[in-house]
Design an enzyme around this catalytic site. Sequence first.
Site, PDB file in Angstrom:
ATOM      1  N   ASN A 641     -11.849  58.257  40.428  1.00  0.00           N
ATOM      2  CA  ASN A 641     -10.877  57.363  41.066  1.00  0.00           C
ATOM      3  C   ASN A 641     -11.051  57.123  42.565  1.00  0.00           C
ATOM      4  OD1 ASN A 641      -9.322  57.011  38.646  1.00  0.00           O
ATOM      5  ND2 ASN A 641      -8.533  59.064  38.934  1.00  0.00           N
ATOM      6  N   TYR A 642     -11.684  58.024  43.291  1.00  0.00           N
ATOM      7  CA  TYR A 642     -11.669  57.921  44.752  1.00  0.00           C
ATOM      8  C   TYR A 642     -13.034  57.708  45.392  1.00  0.00           C
ATOM      9  CZ  TYR A 642      -6.811  59.354  44.592  1.00  0.00           C
ATOM     10  OH  TYR A 642      -5.462  59.401  44.340  1.00  0.00           O
ATOM     11  N   ILE A 643     -14.105  58.077  44.708  1.00  0.00           N
ATOM     12  CA  ILE A 643     -15.454  57.919  45.267  1.00  0.00           C
ATOM     13  C   ILE A 643     -16.084  56.647  44.725  1.00  0.00           C
ATOM     14  CG2 ILE A 643     -17.772  58.889  45.352  1.00  0.00           C
ATOM     15  CD1 ILE A 643     -16.489  61.668  45.144  1.00  0.00           C
TER      16      ILE A 643
END
EC number: 5.6.2.1
Length: 683
Positions: A641-643
């Site tokens: 979800n974040y990288i």
Amino acid sequence: MEIDSMTTLKRGREESSSDEDDLPLSKRNKKATPVAPTKKSKAKKEEEQAEIYRWWEEQKENEDDSIKWTTLEHQGVLFPPEYVPHGVKMKYDGKPISLSPEAEEVASFFAALLETDHGKNPVFQKNFFRDWQEVLKKDPKNPKITSFEKCDFRPIFEKFEADKEKKKLLTKEEKLKIKEEKQKMEERFIHAFVDGRKEKVGNFRIEPPGLFRGRGDHPKTGTLKKRVYPEQVTLNLAKSAPIPPAPEGHSWGGIVHDQKATWLATWKENVNGTIKYVFLAQSSAWKGQSDMQKFEKARELKKYVDDIRKDYSKELKDKSSEVRQRATAMYLIDRLALRAGNEKGDDEADTVGCCSLRYEHIELEPPNTLHFDFLGKDSIRYQNSVKVDPQVFKNIKIFRDQVGHGNPIFDRLTTSGLNRHLNNYMPGLSAKVFRTYNASHTFQQQLNKLTRKDDSIPDKMLSFNRANRDVAVLCNHQRSASKSHAQQMEKIGDKVRALKYQRMKLRKQIFELDSKMKKDKMLGQDESDLEEEWQIKHEGDLVVKERERLTNKFKKANEKLKAEGQKPLPDKELDLSPADELEKRLKKERKTGRVEPKNNTTVEKLMTNIEKIDERIKATKIQATDKEENKEIALSTSKMNYIDPRITFAWAKKYDVPTEKVFSKTLVEKFRWAQQVPKNWKF
């Protein structure tokens, strides 16, 4: 003894067992024969590739993003089967009791968790018992139960344990039949048709009833999750699409035609009152487009982040308390990747984010250290001590003193107000974008810092996971160390010792061929941690595994004969002599200290095998280091979800790391849009 590696690490498929006679036959090295794809499998693969909608290759101008689809057709949702009573009686005050089917079902939910941490949690017990009593009252035939302590759920628990054991004893054919029946039942729900193209549906199953567990110290843990019926479910379809039939005796709660929505079905769950949705799968075009936009938005922040930081650093000393609070919150969100946070109701878990931090969530240690302790999203505890800018420390102290215990530190700031301010810098900028930006930026920096071109694949993967861990720590993606962690580490340690054991046998074969090699400093040393007691146990295990392999091979041969209508071989035909011979040889070698080399074996061949063993030992030790460092960190959330996945694909190309090492098959499908980046791509 540690022998230096003399060759570079070969890929896993090239590695072979170095002392094959000491391994069960099933583990011995076999030359891999390339299997040519059949016409059928090749055609199926080509068909699957043709079905993939490569939306990222299309250039669409002036497209109205508000309209998500023109036609939408699907088969609704799959409901769990109705409860079938098992009739096993639990006890109350020492006596067996009869329960209505509904009461028995809820009692069974708890019985299944009896020996887990949930079942032993007082809050879980209290909430379950409260809701169970309400269910009991529905049927006057149910006994009056007023004391949880007098309840004995063990008879039902033991029934479930027996069922688990029976399931383990199912034959391969029986398991396959169950799997095929499940696939047949799910088949029609798996795909939806969006504007004529076939897309996979994600969570098309309605979650079955049970006891809510929650994460962390959730106040509603143990609450009864009620069964969802079709009357509670609303479907989203095209006006022209046929309405899928509801289960017999039921009807849908509603049918809508919302072309701006990407959900297929929705309903409200009873525990937290949240709205649940069915969406297309992670690999769908809608999800891919959403992900790409999210990461592009975070990447765009690079252009503005220096100005934003310059402004909020200046505003930390602003005369307006409201501006100082906003600047201080932005500092914490930017530097610590804190979530912005929203207000919670009284009946929800007491989770907070930056804007909703209260007096008691931060302790101050002069001159400039802040100690954070609060429950974040999903009730995951956030504990962190950080040195901050002196002005930030001063501001926090002033804000705390002004509001007092139990009150929000940023009493003049809201998440919506903060996001409106950020929109002035960049359209669509929110506090959440900072979290994605900092996660991807940190990952890119750490990968560049840690990875070396001449590293082995295991070393590169260790660098990859360490960079990922830095992001997970930044985003507070914690997890509890698994109960089996110590056992898993011990297993890896045994794997290293088993490799050293093979290396020892290879050395002894070399000494039989050339006794002068005993003077070699590297070869002449004994292995460091192969105690005789361990060797005896290991050799016993090798013999046991060989007997199991021979027995299983015999059973499979008989199953094949039976399937072909032939008479199976009698048990007396089972030949376990290879295992007996292995046992005798190992005992002799341990007694004499000598290992006879195989025919046509040379010192050079044995040395090559030792080099391979060295690399495998090194790779296994790296695996142990990685596992130990990762025991309390969840890497998957940040990776998913974040990288920005383009960082990972570019890194894998640049350093010749196979994609399957860094992404699961599911994530490869989810991030198809990111795979085309060149190896020099940067976030």
